[in-house]
Structures are given as C-alpha cells and as structure tokens.
Design a protein around this motif. Sequence first.
Motif, PDB file in Angstrom:
ATOM      1  N   ASN A   1      -2.178   7.271   3.402  1.00 16.83           N
ATOM      2  CA  ASN A   1      -3.153   6.726   2.540  1.00 16.83           C
ATOM      3  C   ASN A   1      -3.940   5.681   2.664  1.00 16.83           C
TER       4      ASN A   1
ATOM      5  N   TYR B   1      -7.296   2.857   3.078  1.00 18.55           N
ATOM      6  CA  TYR B   1      -7.994   1.750   2.311  1.00 18.55           C
ATOM      7  C   TYR B   1      -9.642   2.040   2.050  1.00 18.55           C
ATOM      8  N   VAL B   2      -9.964   2.172   0.841  1.00 21.04           N
ATOM      9  CA  VAL B   2     -11.282   2.262   0.485  1.00 21.04           C
ATOM     10  C   VAL B   2     -12.097   0.829   0.150  1.00 21.04           C
ATOM     11  N   ASN B   3     -11.156   0.290  -0.932  1.00 25.29           N
ATOM     12  CA  ASN B   3     -11.674  -1.254  -1.216  1.00 25.29           C
ATOM     13  C   ASN B   3     -10.496  -1.637  -2.053  1.00 25.29           C
TER      14      ASN B   3
ATOM     15  N   ILE C   1      -9.498  -1.901  -4.838  1.00 25.15           N
ATOM     16  CA  ILE C   1      -8.999  -1.192  -6.095  1.00 25.15           C
ATOM     17  C   ILE C   1      -8.943   0.404  -6.025  1.00 25.15           C
ATOM     18  N   THR C   2      -9.224   0.583  -4.629  1.00 20.76           N
ATOM     19  CA  THR C   2      -9.178   2.250  -4.197  1.00 20.76           C
ATOM     20  C   THR C   2      -8.556   2.451  -3.195  1.00 20.76           C
ATOM     21  N   GLN C   3      -7.686   3.269  -3.093  1.00 19.80           N
ATOM     22  CA  GLN C   3      -7.248   3.991  -1.767  1.00 19.80           C
ATOM     23  C   GLN C   3      -7.352   5.529  -1.842  1.00 19.80           C
ATOM     24  N   GLU C   4      -7.509   6.168  -0.705  1.00 22.69           N
ATOM     25  CA  GLU C   4      -7.520   7.635  -0.635  1.00 22.69           C
ATOM     26  C   GLU C   4      -6.739   8.175   0.571  1.00 22.69           C
TER      27      GLU C   4
ATOM     28  N   ALA D   1      -4.352  -0.521   2.891  1.00 23.26           N
ATOM     29  CA  ALA D   1      -4.128   0.221   1.585  1.00 23.26           C
ATOM     30  C   ALA D   1      -2.912  -0.172   0.885  1.00 23.26           C
TER      31      ALA D   1
ATOM     32  N   SER E   1      -3.571  -3.451  -0.765  1.00 23.72           N
ATOM     33  CA  SER E   1      -4.221  -3.188  -1.973  1.00 23.72           C
ATOM     34  C   SER E   1      -3.562  -2.728  -3.161  1.00 23.72           C
ATOM     35  N   ALA E   2      -2.731  -1.701  -2.894  1.00 24.67           N
ATOM     36  CA  ALA E   2      -2.051  -1.033  -4.018  1.00 24.67           C
ATOM     37  C   ALA E   2      -1.257  -1.792  -4.559  1.00 24.67           C
TER      38      ALA E   2
ATOM     39  N   GLN F   1      -2.602  -4.372  -6.918  1.00 22.64           N
ATOM     40  CA  GLN F   1      -3.066  -3.937  -8.199  1.00 22.64           C
ATOM     41  C   GLN F   1      -1.783  -3.556  -9.136  1.00 22.64           C
TER      42      GLN F   1
END
Length: 293
Positions: free
Chosen positions: A178, A180-182, A184-187, A243, A246-247, A250
């Motif tokens: 998984n 890191y995008v930013n 608030i977002t992971q992909e 990521a 970040s998660a 959040q």
Amino acid sequence: MASLKDIKRKIKSVKGTQKTTNAMKLVSSAKLRRAEQVAKNSREYAVKITEMIEEIAANIAKSQDELDHPYFKSVKNPKVVDLVVVTSDKGLCGAFNSQTIKRVNSFIEEYESKGAQVRLRVIGKKAIGYFKFAGRELLDAIEDLSSSPTYDRAAEFINAVTQDYLDGKTDKVIIVHNGYVNMITQEIRVDHLLPLDPTEFTPKAVSTSELEVEPDDDTLLEALIKRYLEFVMYYDLLDSLAAEHSARMQAMDMATNNAKEMVKTLTVQYNKARQAAITTELIEIISGVEAMK
C-alpha cells in the motif's frame, strides 16, 4: 437508565481515549514528514540508476539485435509465482493492511486458477498473522522490517528472492504494498519485479558517447540491475511506511473526532439525568411538605 456516576465514568474514559488517539495522531504526523522526505530523496536516486540501465541495455540490444539477458526473459505461463507482501507491524491504521491483503488474495486466486503455484514471502506482522490464521504456508515471514526499513536488510531479502529466480525456482516475482499518495490518500501498488520488462528501459535518446566502459556492458548491466532490484525493494518499504503513518494519522484523527462527539453526547445525557434527579428530589421535598400540612 444509567446512573450519574456511570455516565461520569464513561465521560472520563472517553476523554482519556481522546487524549491517546490525539497523541498518536501527532506522533504519526511527525513520523510521516520524515518518511516522506526519505522517500523523496530515494526517488531521485531511482531516476539516475534507471537512466544508466536504459543506456547500457540499449547498447547491448543494438550490438546483439535483441536484449538477451536472464533478468529480461519473460515466461508467458508461469508455473511458480512469488508474491512479496508488505504490510505494517502495527495496527490502528484503518483499512491500510486489509486492502493489501485483499489484493494479494486476488492474485493468489488468479494464478492458482491458471494452475500456478503461489509462494508467499511476507513482510509485516499483520499479513503474517492473517495468512498463518488462513492456513497458508509462508516461504518467508519477516517482522520489524516494514516498521524500520534499512537498505542492507532490504537488499539481503531481495537478493535471496532474485537468486531463486535465477536458479529457476520461480518464474515471476511480484511485490504488493500500500503506497503513499498524499497525507489523506494511499493506493495499492504492484511491482512486477522479475522478469524485468524491456520496454521500461527504453531510453528516449541513446547516448552517442564513444567512451568505452570497463567492465563490459553485460557485467555492468548485471551489477546495476542487482542494485536496481535492491533499491526497488527498499523504496517499496519506505513508500509503505509513509503510507502507514498517513493511514494511522487519518484513523487517529477520525477516532479523536468520534471521541469528541461521544463526550458531547454523554455530557448532554449526564445533564439530562442530573436535571431529572434534581426534579425528582424537588418533587419529593414538595410532596413531603404538603403531607405535613
């Protein structure tokens, strides 16, 4: 109906949880900034090493009419597929790990339906626990690497994976993590690590330099690809760690906000219960006075 004492105890408990989740949010935020910077620096290194591989691969292909190298030999119907799974060692990060595991399960189903053997190489306590509970045999189960990635440990791990590929023990290597995008977002990101796709190493402009390189192109290409694979593994670990923070940031922010709302709800409930208790006491006092008349 809950007593005033019970409601007061619940409010105190929720406020304690709120302080904890807020502290975890702040810690994850600080760790995220550091992990994000390390990942950014690593991307710059990736660009340079990829450019070198592109030029050397192009030189070899030009002299041999095609790029004939073990790392580039594709198998249309792989019989053995190694899935490298990266998850976190810790929880409290929302759906961060479950999304990765879900994608891995889809790969397992896809390749096993084609008759291929899937071997799992798992990094991270969460995935290790999940697949062991599911009764899946793990070829590798590595803890404390996703939470504290180092280049040396990443290189040691992926070199063993690469050796299995070169020895013919596996036909394909895929890394799933998984990313890191930013903030608030992971992909979910999938790296088809081995065999390498030659189209990914096609330079826009081949160097016209007349300088000869020692050692020869083949030897240098192999050394660079080894370093490239090590770096991809290391970068995926860094990307996953960023990521994860970040998660978790959040998830803890959401938990803190939910705790605030619960405190408000319990406070209203407490005030209503207190008002009802006072009203009952007043009625009892008035009733007692009336009875004495």
